[in-house]
Design a protein around this motif. Structure first.
Motif, mmCIF file in Angstrom:
data_model
loop_
_atom_site.group_PDB
_atom_site.id
_atom_site.type_symbol
_atom_site.label_atom_id
_atom_site.label_comp_id
_atom_site.label_asym_id
_atom_site.label_seq_id
_atom_site.Cartn_x
_atom_site.Cartn_y
_atom_site.Cartn_z
ATOM 1 N N GLU A 147 0.842 -1.210 0.000
ATOM 2 C CA GLU A 147 0.000 0.000 0.000
ATOM 3 C C GLU A 147 0.872 1.253 0.000
ATOM 4 O O GLU A 147 0.606 2.225 -0.709
ATOM 5 C CB GLU A 147 -0.897 0.021 1.250
ATOM 6 N N HIS A 148 1.918 1.212 0.810
ATOM 7 C CA HIS A 148 2.855 2.325 0.912
ATOM 8 C C HIS A 148 3.495 2.622 -0.464
ATOM 9 O O HIS A 148 3.517 3.762 -0.926
ATOM 10 C CB HIS A 148 3.919 1.943 1.958
ATOM 11 N N PHE A 149 3.979 1.557 -1.117
ATOM 12 C CA PHE A 149 4.630 1.722 -2.428
ATOM 13 C C PHE A 149 3.627 2.240 -3.467
ATOM 14 O O PHE A 149 3.968 3.067 -4.302
ATOM 15 C CB PHE A 149 5.188 0.377 -2.917
ATOM 16 N N TYR A 164 0.986 4.089 -3.087
ATOM 17 C CA TYR A 164 0.723 5.525 -2.933
ATOM 18 C C TYR A 164 1.849 6.323 -3.596
ATOM 19 O O TYR A 164 1.590 7.289 -4.321
ATOM 20 C CB TYR A 164 0.597 5.892 -1.444
ATOM 21 N N GLU A 165 3.067 5.904 -3.362
ATOM 22 C CA GLU A 165 4.196 6.631 -3.957
ATOM 23 C C GLU A 165 4.160 6.549 -5.482
ATOM 24 O O GLU A 165 4.389 7.540 -6.177
ATOM 25 C CB GLU A 165 5.518 6.055 -3.425
ATOM 26 N N GLU A 166 3.822 5.364 -5.993
ATOM 27 C CA GLU A 166 3.848 5.187 -7.448
ATOM 28 C C GLU A 166 2.662 5.834 -8.145
ATOM 29 O O GLU A 166 2.748 6.239 -9.299
ATOM 30 C CB GLU A 166 3.892 3.689 -7.794
ATOM 31 N N HIS A 180 2.843 12.452 5.363
ATOM 32 C CA HIS A 180 2.109 11.209 5.223
ATOM 33 C C HIS A 180 3.051 9.998 5.251
ATOM 34 O O HIS A 180 2.629 8.858 5.371
ATOM 35 C CB HIS A 180 1.409 11.330 3.860
ATOM 36 N N HIS A 181 4.356 10.259 5.106
ATOM 37 C CA HIS A 181 5.325 9.184 4.848
ATOM 38 C C HIS A 181 5.720 8.458 6.128
ATOM 39 O O HIS A 181 6.586 8.896 6.855
ATOM 40 C CB HIS A 181 6.569 9.785 4.165
ATOM 41 N N GLU A 182 5.085 7.303 6.358
ATOM 42 C CA GLU A 182 5.356 6.581 7.605
ATOM 43 C C GLU A 182 6.343 5.448 7.387
ATOM 44 O O GLU A 182 6.501 4.960 6.273
ATOM 45 C CB GLU A 182 4.046 5.981 8.127
ATOM 46 N N SER A 184 16.993 2.171 4.526
ATOM 47 C CA SER A 184 17.783 2.978 3.585
ATOM 48 C C SER A 184 16.896 3.570 2.498
ATOM 49 O O SER A 184 17.055 4.729 2.089
ATOM 50 C CB SER A 184 18.833 2.130 2.861
ATOM 51 N N HIS A 185 15.960 2.735 2.026
ATOM 52 C CA HIS A 185 15.035 3.182 0.976
ATOM 53 C C HIS A 185 14.265 4.424 1.438
ATOM 54 O O HIS A 185 14.164 5.428 0.732
ATOM 55 C CB HIS A 185 14.073 2.039 0.649
ATOM 56 N N SER A 186 13.768 4.321 2.652
ATOM 57 C CA SER A 186 13.010 5.420 3.221
ATOM 58 C C SER A 186 13.895 6.660 3.454
ATOM 59 O O SER A 186 13.466 7.796 3.240
ATOM 60 C CB SER A 186 12.465 4.908 4.545
ATOM 61 N N ILE A 227 16.419 7.523 1.681
ATOM 62 C CA ILE A 227 16.639 8.169 0.373
ATOM 63 C C ILE A 227 15.427 9.040 0.032
ATOM 64 O O ILE A 227 15.566 10.158 -0.449
ATOM 65 C CB ILE A 227 16.912 7.110 -0.725
ATOM 66 N N GLU A 228 14.236 8.519 0.309
ATOM 67 C CA GLU A 228 13.023 9.309 0.022
ATOM 68 C C GLU A 228 12.978 10.567 0.890
ATOM 69 O O GLU A 228 12.707 11.667 0.408
ATOM 70 C CB GLU A 228 11.777 8.437 0.246
ATOM 71 N N ASN A 229 13.255 10.389 2.176
ATOM 72 C CA ASN A 229 13.136 11.528 3.093
ATOM 73 C C ASN A 229 14.262 12.553 2.935
ATOM 74 O O ASN A 229 14.009 13.752 3.011
ATOM 75 C CB ASN A 229 13.150 11.045 4.544
HETATM 76 FE FE LIG Z 1 8.364 5.338 1.191
#
Ligand SMILES: [Fe+2]
Ligand SMILES: [Fe+2]
Length: 227
Positions: free
Chosen positions: A130-132, A134-136, A162-164, A205-207, A209-211
């Motif tokens: 669900e998280h992915f 929303y981003e996509e 919104h980014h949890e 790490s993925h998160s 990079i986003e943040n």
């Molecule tokens: Fe994310």
């Protein structure tokens, strides 16, 4: 010891031998193997990869330092491409791989904890999907629109709020297995645990990079487009 910043002229294979934890990052840049003795710069130009984006991400993950000269010249779309490849990797490969190994590592005697463990894992995967999604569906298309200077009502601030984090459920799963679970095939379960720890680190790490890379880049772009 603080890892040094990688450069264009570093031989990629030497860097891998120094620190093999960069391998998953390289796979998400779609770098094929057969690296010969080429430098980072050569490998990137041969494979049509933006070397600045690669160095920005690799150096940030290795050292925690964001190179301000590089971040100002990399397109956020390059970071989005990397993140989308990472989503595909988690969904199509990593989670399926862990689930399969988790099933083989469960105690052969059917018991209630077996299904509890699988349920925990499946709930975690559902949450990440669900998280992915929303981003996509929302965030990445917004960034493309912004780069193309198209009109849109979205703001990156919404994503930031919104980014949890998504790894909480994995921590609970590890906890159950480590503290309370006995299995007739412990070697398999130890392997799964290593995979779960790696996956958790990878998602953090993925998160990051986003943040810490993507969001500031988009704020900057919003400012430049007068938003
Ligand atoms: Fe994310
Ligand atoms: Fe993501």
């Amino acid at each position: 010891m603080q890892a040094r910043q990688l450069r264009y002229d570093d031989i990629l294979i030497d860097i891998i031998n120094e620190e093999y934890s960069i391998l998953p990052l390289l796979s998400r840049f779609s770098i094929p193997l057969g690296l010969g003795n080429e430098t980072i710069g050569d490998v990137c130009s041969r494979n049509g990869i933006d070397v600045k984006a690669l160095l920005l991400i690799l150096n940030y993950i290795r050292t925690g330092i964001i190179d301000s000269d590089t971040i100002s010249v990399v397109s956020p779309l390059e970071v989005v491409k990397f993140l989308k490849n990472s989503h595909d990797y988690f969904i199509s490969y990593k989670f399926t791989h862990i689930r399969k190994n988790l099933i083989s590592a469960l105690d052969l005697e059917p018991n209630a904890t077996n299904s509890l463990i699988l349920n925990f894992f499946d709930t975690f995967v559902k949450k990440v999907k669900e998280h992915f999604l929303y981003e996509e569906r929302t965030v990445f298309p917004y960034i493309s629109a912004l780069v193309e200077d198209k009109d849109t009502n979205y703001r990156i601030e919404t994503f930031q709020q919104h980014h949890e984090e998504v790894v909480g459920a994995l921590a609970e799963l590890k906890n159950i297995i480590l503290r309370y679970y006995r299995t007739t095939v412990p070697n398999l379960m130890y392997d799964v645990l290593v995979d779960i720890y790696n996956c958790e680190e990878d998602l953090i790490s993925h998160s990051d990079i986003e943040n810490n890379l993507l969001i500031p880049m988009v704020y900057d772009l919003e400012k430049k487009s007068g938003k």
